[in-house]
Motif scaffolding. Structure first.
Motif: not given
Length: 281
Positions: A261-281
């Motif tokens: 649901p839009v009011k629930n924002g974005v499910c960023f939790e499922l993509l935190l692994g990719s954020l870790c990888q992008m941060t370490d590049k």
């Protein structure tokens, strides 16, 4: 064994228990980027105000004694970041905190959450806007949306699309307030979202991404948290904005796929692994 210094940032914002915004976004995002996030709550809410009902507890009276204990402990921070501030008193408390904790190595990011879609929030009286300009002057990085940029620069908001030349002029006008780096976020240009940015005396540049899905609460908090994290890690502004734009877009797309649901924002939790990888590049 060498003394490892993990970067730390003091994050000043409200805490909404449900809805994925403000501190509940900043804490995991910055943690995924390897940065210790130390919250300073400005208010406590059961859920964000986009829901039909919510519980709200103003934390203003607690902020000064809370911060005072950090002073007594002699704590230091590599960065200080600010989000929504609901009163002139809160702005003054934050200004005092920045003055007390800032060192030559401390980076300050101000996300001046004042309004959207050409309309200022009801709390933002002319006096509040003046106080926010004073806080913006203390920033190293300022991350307004277009509405907030126009308010801070004291120029009319244009309901139509602003030209790139006008946007570049707006960025420069904001830099004259004091911040070395400015990012005007989420500017609509046809089917694209554009971020206008400049760092120091470098040229004003524009980063464009095709808009994806519906506008959701909390995406600005995700974006500014990544900018703050990149700044603390010593990245260029362009690298930080690129990562923030890519990650936010991925989160919006994934949330749409899962019919969050839009009011629930974005499910960023499922993509935190990719954020870790992008941060370490």
């Amino acid at each position: 064994m060498p003394n490892y210094h993990q970067k730390k940032i003091a994050m000043i914002n409200d805490l909404s228990g449900y809805g994925r915004c403000s501190l509940t976004v900043a804490l995991p995002i910055l943690s995924a980027m390897g940065i210790q996030c130390c919250p300073v709550p400005t208010s406590i809410l059961s859920n964000h105000t986009g829901f039909p009902v919510y519980y709200f507890d103003d934390y203003t009276d607690h902020m000064e004694p809370y911060i005072e204990k950090w002073k007594e402990l002699g704590l230091t921070f590599d960065g200080i970041a600010t989000g929504f501030l609901g009163s002139e008193r809160q702005i003054e408390i934050v200004k005092d905190m920045i003055a007390a904790f800032r060192t030559p190595g401390t980076k300050v990011l101000v996300d001046p959450i004042m309004g959207d879609h050409g309309i200022a929030y009801a709390t933002y009286t002319p006096s509040m806007c003046s106080r926010m300009r004073e806080l913006a002057a203390m920033a190293d990085i300022l991350t307004p949306n277009l509405t907030e940029a126009c308010i801070l620069a004291d120029v009319p908001y244009e309901s139509g699309e602003m030209s790139y030349e006008a946007l570049a002029g707006l960025v420069r006008r904001l830099q004259k307030l004091g911040p070395s780096a400015v990012v005007i976020t989420g500017i609509r240009k046809g089917s694209d979202l554009v971020n206008a940015m400049a760092e120091g005396e470098g040229e004003v540049s524009f980063l464009s991404r095709e808009a994806a899905g519906e506008e959701r609460p909390g995406t600005g908090d995700v974006f500014s948290s990544i900018i703050a994290g990149g700044c603390i890690r010593g990245w260029s502004l362009k690298r930080s904005v690129n990562l923030a734009a890519d990650f936010v877009r991925d989160c919006i797309v994934r949330s749409g796929e899962l019919q969050i649901p839009v009011k629930n924002g974005v499910c960023f939790e499922l993509l935190l692994g990719s954020l870790c990888q992008m941060t370490d590049k």
